[in-house]
Motif scaffolding. Structure first.
Motif, mmCIF file in Angstrom:
data_model
loop_
_atom_site.group_PDB
_atom_site.id
_atom_site.type_symbol
_atom_site.label_atom_id
_atom_site.label_comp_id
_atom_site.label_asym_id
_atom_site.label_seq_id
_atom_site.Cartn_x
_atom_site.Cartn_y
_atom_site.Cartn_z
ATOM 1 N N GLN A 241 -12.123 -8.576 0.341
ATOM 2 C CA GLN A 241 -13.205 -8.472 -0.503
ATOM 3 C C GLN A 241 -14.407 -8.009 -0.268
ATOM 4 O OE1 GLN A 241 -13.617 -11.726 -3.486
ATOM 5 N NE2 GLN A 241 -12.840 -10.653 -5.092
ATOM 6 N N THR A 242 -14.565 -8.146 1.092
ATOM 7 C CA THR A 242 -15.711 -7.802 1.609
ATOM 8 C C THR A 242 -15.888 -6.088 1.568
ATOM 9 O OG1 THR A 242 -14.873 -7.592 3.887
ATOM 10 C CG2 THR A 242 -15.929 -9.596 3.261
ATOM 11 N N MET A 243 -14.735 -5.476 1.163
ATOM 12 C CA MET A 243 -14.837 -4.349 1.364
ATOM 13 C C MET A 243 -14.460 -3.696 -0.303
ATOM 14 S SD MET A 243 -12.227 -3.165 4.543
ATOM 15 C CE MET A 243 -10.835 -3.777 3.752
ATOM 16 N N TYR A 244 -14.645 -4.552 -1.092
ATOM 17 C CA TYR A 244 -14.181 -4.442 -2.471
ATOM 18 C C TYR A 244 -15.110 -3.137 -3.114
ATOM 19 C CZ TYR A 244 -14.516 -5.028 -7.374
ATOM 20 O OH TYR A 244 -14.572 -4.759 -8.985
ATOM 21 N N ASP A 245 -16.237 -3.323 -3.051
ATOM 22 C CA ASP A 245 -17.218 -2.050 -3.645
ATOM 23 C C ASP A 245 -16.723 -0.794 -3.114
ATOM 24 O OD1 ASP A 245 -18.365 -3.671 -5.292
ATOM 25 O OD2 ASP A 245 -20.250 -4.112 -3.960
ATOM 26 N N GLY A 246 -16.580 -0.643 -1.701
ATOM 27 C CA GLY A 246 -16.091 0.578 -1.209
ATOM 28 C C GLY A 246 -14.914 0.946 -1.768
ATOM 29 N N PHE A 247 -13.980 0.011 -1.843
ATOM 30 C CA PHE A 247 -12.431 0.630 -2.064
ATOM 31 C C PHE A 247 -12.392 0.970 -3.986
ATOM 32 C CE2 PHE A 247 -8.799 -0.252 -0.071
ATOM 33 C CZ PHE A 247 -8.924 -0.488 1.176
ATOM 34 N N VAL A 248 -13.378 0.070 -4.518
ATOM 35 C CA VAL A 248 -13.015 0.528 -5.902
ATOM 36 C C VAL A 248 -13.712 1.841 -6.207
ATOM 37 C CG1 VAL A 248 -13.865 -0.105 -8.438
ATOM 38 C CG2 VAL A 248 -12.888 -1.849 -6.755
#
Lengths: 399, 319
Positions: A241-248
């Motif tokens: 989830q730490t990568m959530y923003d980047g992923f979305v």
């Protein structure tokens, strides 16, 4: 075969419903995605189209393939396909007697490696990155996650396109269980990372107990999977989830690229009922989503002379009258009985193939409802083993 | 070697486009014709299986298509419901509502869950001996090992819980070569043969399931025997053929060029495919039964074609 001297015609109405040829289509677009049912020749037609564009249009052309035959790699003059893009050596073109106007590059999609790259570029710090890459669930999820192949293919495409290194990228799509899976993959990936369930999985265990009491579903999930397993998953997603923003953000950008007017889809099919049904389904799916259908390529089509009635009558005579006909031919051709059998077999083989050719023609007529560019590639009676063979196939789809 | 149809559970797989569903449908039909209570199950819910029997669409609930032959299509959500009903022995209908929406996420997030619900349902039918033979039109070769290895994957990942408790008996049936086997369908072309050989290796490395047989589908007939090929070549010989064609055309009363071209195409296709077929034969693990099914020059692929393929398979199996 030589490269054309004249400048390629640029289609003016890029983004509008295609009309004309695949040549025009490839001149007007930056991303061409070949899709269709498994085993219809997506990889080969994608490579052929890319090779033709490199030869005739010039510029830097990249073909991205999912699982190429070793022969295809050899045909392109490559030792092997790798995740890294490599240039098809000019010698391969020279061997085919062609001087290309541009460059042809090729790359393969390695799912695992692409996921690792993605994690590396999105992880907030080295510790998180290493923790994710070392997580036992990570491999399982990236390898088995139903949409993971589809997503990573589209993600990689986006990445390469936005790098601006290529004038044209031709992609062959992964074999999916369902043709439209990869169209929805970026969206689903975004949904997945923002889902309530994922948030639930990643809240601390104690507050989850409270949630669970009110939600019978979660208690069922707990009983089926066991709370320990759910915790393992939760830990993994906490890291993820730490990568959530980047992923979305990325998934949304990928979705936009697919819908961009510089992108077009080419549906590939053979004239068999199951692949054609999938092709029709795909054509509808593209329309529904407002995506651009550039062309339909019909692969491995039997020659149209199999359909002629006059020839059929001749074949019938050959079958029924082989004895008499063998007598008409010179004696030195062979023993009478053998000549008779040869003539009979020739006639019978023709009639057999005519049945298949007629079936194909009927299926093709049904498909005619799909407008746009339709190209038919004949049945090649040999495997494609070099660039010359690939360009020979390319010629059939080009005009 | 256990006779193919004496096994209880056959997973039919292969590269896309090789005729996987045709072979699965035909094996099931053959089983039923041999007097076995047979269930055929479609995993990819594309609804193709029904076409091969020319019946209405198949559903999760098995339906008898003809005497002794039942058909169903897999639906992991339905499978989960059935499992919960059987295992929890609680009427879950009311509580399953939110399941539908969120199920996909759980199944996707937890590796192997969707797979185990698929394989589990089929293994359950075998364990309970509801049928003598279960034929599965399984996923394509790229996905099959993930599905067959799901119970082991779950065992490694999940320490407790109901799913884990089920894996032991599942693995036992999967690993029992007298009951379970994989049938790989290959067309005699480059990529299908490559994938078949690769899968044969992966089955051994990644799963406990036995490779029961390989079916070479759509094998073209040999047109000419010894001596005949030379006659055919003479008929196509550039120097000689114009005169021969003239004689032949006059005798036939129609064009012969296309007839000979057509036969030439057939001969070359057969030759190219023959190379791949030979490679398949040579490189398969020793002792793997290889069954040949000829190319059907058919108008359509309905129940008639299914019967013909079943007859060919029956011949190959010595019925």
């Amino acid at each position: 075969m030589a490269a054309k001297k004249k400048q390629p015609v640029r289609a003016k109405r890029a983004g509008s419903s295609a009309s004309g040829s695949i040549e025009q289509l490839l001149a007007a677009k930056e991303i061409v995605i070949h899709c269709g049912s498994g085993g219809v020749g997506k990889t080969t037609t994608a490579a052929a189209a890319a090779a033709m564009a490199a030869v005739h249009h010039g510029g830097k052309v990249l073909v991205v393939t999912v699982d190429p035959a070793r022969r295809l790699a050899n045909a392109l003059g490559l030792e092997a396909f790798g995740n890294v893009e490599s240039q098809v050596p000019p010698e391969a073109f020279a061997a085919a007697g062609v001087e290309p106007r541009g460059e042809l590059w090729a790359a393969m999609l390695d799912t695992k490696e692409s996921w690792d790259d993605l994690v590396r570029s999105h992880a907030p710090d080295a510790a998180t990155r290493d923790a994710i890459l070392a997580n036992p669930l990570y491999k399982n999820i990236t390898g088995r996650f139903v949409q993971s192949h589809d997503y990573i293919a589209m993600e990689r495409l986006y990445e390469i396109h936005s790098s601006g290194r290529y004038d044209l990228i031709v992609v062959d799509t992964p074999p999916t269980r369902n043709a439209i899976d990869f169209l929805e993959a970026p969206e689903r990936m975004a949904d997945f990372f923002s889902s309530r369930l994922l948030r639930w999985l990643t809240v601390p265990a104690r507050s989850r107990m409270l949630t669970m009491a009110s939600k019978p579903f979660y208690s069922v999930a707990d009983r089926i999977l066991g709370s320990k397993f759910l915790e393992d998953i939760a830990e993994f997603f906490l890291l993820f989830q730490t990568m959530y923003d980047g992923f979305v953000e990325r998934a949304e950008a990928v979705t936009r690229t697919l819908a961009d007017k510089r992108t077009t889809f080419v549906v590939v099919s053979t004239l068999e009922s199951a692949p054609v049904r999938e092709a029709e389904f795909f054509v509808d799916a593209l329309q529904e989503r407002g995506l651009h259908l550039g062309a339909v390529i019909l692969n491995r089509v039997l020659p149209s002379w199999f359909l002629e009635d006059g020839t059929r009558d001749a074949a019938t005579v050959l079958c029924s009258d082989a004895d008499r006909l063998a007598g008409e031919l010179p004696d030195d051709l062979g023993e009478h009985d053998q000549v008779e059998r040869v003539l009979h077999e020739v006639g019978e083989s023709f009639l057999n193939f005519q049945v298949v050719a007629k079936r194909e023609a009927e299926i093709r007529a049904e498909l005619a409802a799909a407008p746009d560019v339709v190209a038919a590639v004949p049945y090649f009676d040999h495997d494609i083993t070099d660039l010359a063979g690939l360009l020979q196939l390319g010629e059939k789809i080009w005009h | 070697m256990t006779e193919l149809l004496d096994r209880r559970l056959l997973f039919v797989t292969g590269k896309g486009g090789v005729g996987k569903t045709t072979i699965a449908a035909s094996l099931a039909l053959l089983g039923a014709q041999q007097g076995k209570r047979t269930l055929v199950c479609e995993i990819d819910a594309k609804g193709n299986l029904a076409d091969f029997f020319e019946t209405g669409p198949t559903r999760f609930q098995e339906r008898e298509l003809s005497p002794g032959l039942w058909a169903m299509s897999m639906d992991t959500e339905e499978s989960l419901k059935e499992y919960l009903r059987l295992q929890l022995k609680v009427p879950l209908v009311a509580r399953i509502g939110p399941l539908a929406r969120t199920f996909d996420f759980v199944a996707n997030a937890a590796p192997g869950v969707k797979e185990i619900l698929t394989v589990g349902k089929l293994l359950w039918e075998v364990r309970e001996e509801h049928y003598d033979l279960v034929v599965v039109d399984a996923v394509a070769s790229g996905h099959i090992t993930g599905q067959l290895a799901a119970p082991q994957a779950i065992q490694q990942l999940v320490q407790v819980g109901m799913v884990r408790d089920q894996t032991d008996w599942m693995i036992e049936i999967l690993a029992d070569a007298s009951r379970t086997g994989v049938v790989i369908v290959a067309a005699p072309e480059e990529m299908p043969v490559n994938e078949t050989l690769e899968l044969a290796g992966r089955l051994r490395e990644e799963t406990v399931v036995d490779l029961a047989a390989v079916v070479a589908n759509r094998v073209l007939p040999e047109l000419f025997g010894r001596g005949e090929e030379e006659i055919f070549d003479a008929l196509n010989d550039r120097e000689r053929s114009p005169a021969l064609h003239e004689v032949l055309s006059a005798a036939v009363g129609g064009p012969v060029r296309e007839l000979l071209d057509g036969a030439q195409l057939a001969v070359r296709m057969r030759r190219t495919r023959g190379v791949h077929l030979a490679r398949l034969r040579e490189e398969l693990p020793e002792g793997t039964p290889l069954l040949y099914v000829p190319y059907l020059f058919q108008r359509s692929h309905g129940v008639r074609a299914t019967r013909q393929v079943a007859a060919h398979l029956g011949e190959e199996l010595g019925f």
